[in-house]
Scaffold this active site. Sequence first.
Site, PDB file in Angstrom:
ATOM      1  N   ALA A   1       0.677  -1.367  -0.077  1.00  0.00           N
ATOM      2  CA  ALA A   1       0.032   0.048  -0.086  1.00  0.00           C
ATOM      3  C   ALA A   1       0.821   1.328  -0.042  1.00  0.00           C
ATOM      4  CB  ALA A   1      -0.862  -0.111   1.166  1.00  0.00           C
ATOM      5  N   ASN A   2       0.377   2.550   0.118  1.00  0.00           N
ATOM      6  CA  ASN A   2       1.073   3.514   0.322  1.00  0.00           C
ATOM      7  C   ASN A   2       0.270   4.561   1.038  1.00  0.00           C
ATOM      8  OD1 ASN A   2      -0.720   5.601  -1.422  1.00  0.00           O
ATOM      9  ND2 ASN A   2      -0.164   4.017  -2.960  1.00  0.00           N
ATOM     10  N   ARG A   3       0.978   5.746   1.489  1.00  0.00           N
ATOM     11  CA  ARG A   3       0.373   6.794   2.484  1.00  0.00           C
ATOM     12  C   ARG A   3      -0.800   7.574   1.912  1.00  0.00           C
ATOM     13  NH1 ARG A   3       3.520   5.922   6.713  1.00  0.00           N
ATOM     14  NH2 ARG A   3       5.837   5.658   6.100  1.00  0.00           N
ATOM     15  N   SER A   4      -1.326   7.160   0.799  1.00  0.00           N
ATOM     16  CA  SER A   4      -2.323   8.300   0.381  1.00  0.00           C
ATOM     17  C   SER A   4      -3.499   8.243   1.198  1.00  0.00           C
ATOM     18  CB  SER A   4      -2.775   7.999  -1.073  1.00  0.00           C
ATOM     19  OG  SER A   4      -3.867   8.691  -1.551  1.00  0.00           O
TER      20      SER A   4
ATOM     21  N   ALA B   1      -3.077   7.466  -5.760  1.00  0.00           N
ATOM     22  CA  ALA B   1      -1.986   6.837  -5.806  1.00  0.00           C
ATOM     23  C   ALA B   1      -1.829   5.491  -6.040  1.00  0.00           C
ATOM     24  CB  ALA B   1      -1.357   7.343  -4.411  1.00  0.00           C
TER      25      ALA B   1
END
Length: 413
Positions: free
Chosen positions: A215-218, A281
């Site tokens: 995942a990512n921090r969006s 993102a």
Amino acid sequence: MVQSKQRILLIISGGIAAYKSLDLIRRLRERGCTVRTVMTKSAEQFVTPLAVGAISNERVFTDLFNLDDEREIGHIRLARDCDLIVVAPATADLIAKMANGLANDLATSVLLATDKPVLVAPAMNPRMWSNKATQRNVAQLKADGIEFIGPAVGEMAERGEAGTGRLVEVPELVAKIESIITPQRISAAQPLHGRHVLITSGPTHEPIDPVRYLANRSSGKQGYALAIAAQKLGADVTLISGPVTLADPHGVKIIRVVTAAEMLEAVTQALPADIAIFAAAVADWRAAKPRAEKLKKSAGNEPPALKLIENADILKTIGQRVKGRPELVIGFAAETETVVAHAQKKLKSKGCDWIIANDVSPETGIMGGERNTVHIVTRDGVESWPEMTKADVADRLMARIAAQLAQKSAAAE
Ligand code: CTP
């Protein structure tokens, strides 16, 4: 102006600001609303049911176990026979009960039983407001789709105390109530009336096994703000969102997805669109072989090597379409260095009309934060905007989009 006979259920909890509820009721009635009121026990210490009943011209409900009420109306009907529930003032205690689903008096039972939108206007001592427990409860309620207004900053009733905790001013509260209950007037004068705006937002999650994912921090905040801004200008908005904890924006069609592949599928299904904005993102890679069973660490073994493969580039797929390409295709560029130069490359390689570039280095606080600093990169040049809230970026960007479309249609005529 509110349409006549919108029904508001006002829940008043205890606090010095409770006296302002009289003014609130009066102003809502002036606008043609009916206002039924539920008061908590502690609210009665600050304002009497008699006064509230006189101003509202309606019976005031105070007790869960009043047999007459249960026979005549009951808390379930009270919770449903309205267009909006407003909790004003909302104390820290009531907010905590709501966040935990308690139902030990009439106000909390109504709030638990309702299927109507709920707007909460907190009022409390600034330290109580900033307390982690209150902030946790507010975050939970927002994630559950409850709307908040305020609290405002200013002097407290306690002498010498100031900070964030005051009930918002009544006219501001009335304006917010109106914005929720007034059906959006479809007006041909609105700049994006009749336009379909498609927006991708949030992160994607790419499974590794049934319990792990990439995942990512969006946070999705910028994409959601864009959806709200487009809807305010009269557009039909489809918001395709990865997993986020934000409340659904009013009047927007929302499609929830998890992976990049699902997002591409949803985008393709949602076309045609006049404007497509790719704020998501999207994960660039996914696990080549997501496991059906949880990966186990067996003693002495090396950690598993994770083979990744590339996801389809959604923006590029749509930007390079020959048939059915939206009139305006806008991408975002999340960069940590040489922001504008990278964005200019993406503008070309992905076939889009504009790129909104931002610096997502951790020290900027942009990813997950409330503010953004963007550069609008087009074929004609670069426009750098000052730092502002994500909501302001969204409003300004939508106004620019509307102006661009208007210019194009004028040139075509
Ligand atoms: N994007 C997309 N699909 C992908 C990857 C990115 O639609 N699989 C879109 C994003 O929504 C954004 C733009 O492409 O509008 C740029 O995303 P960004 O992460 O900045 O760029 P990448 O193409 O992933 O390039 P890099 O990670 O190398 O910077």
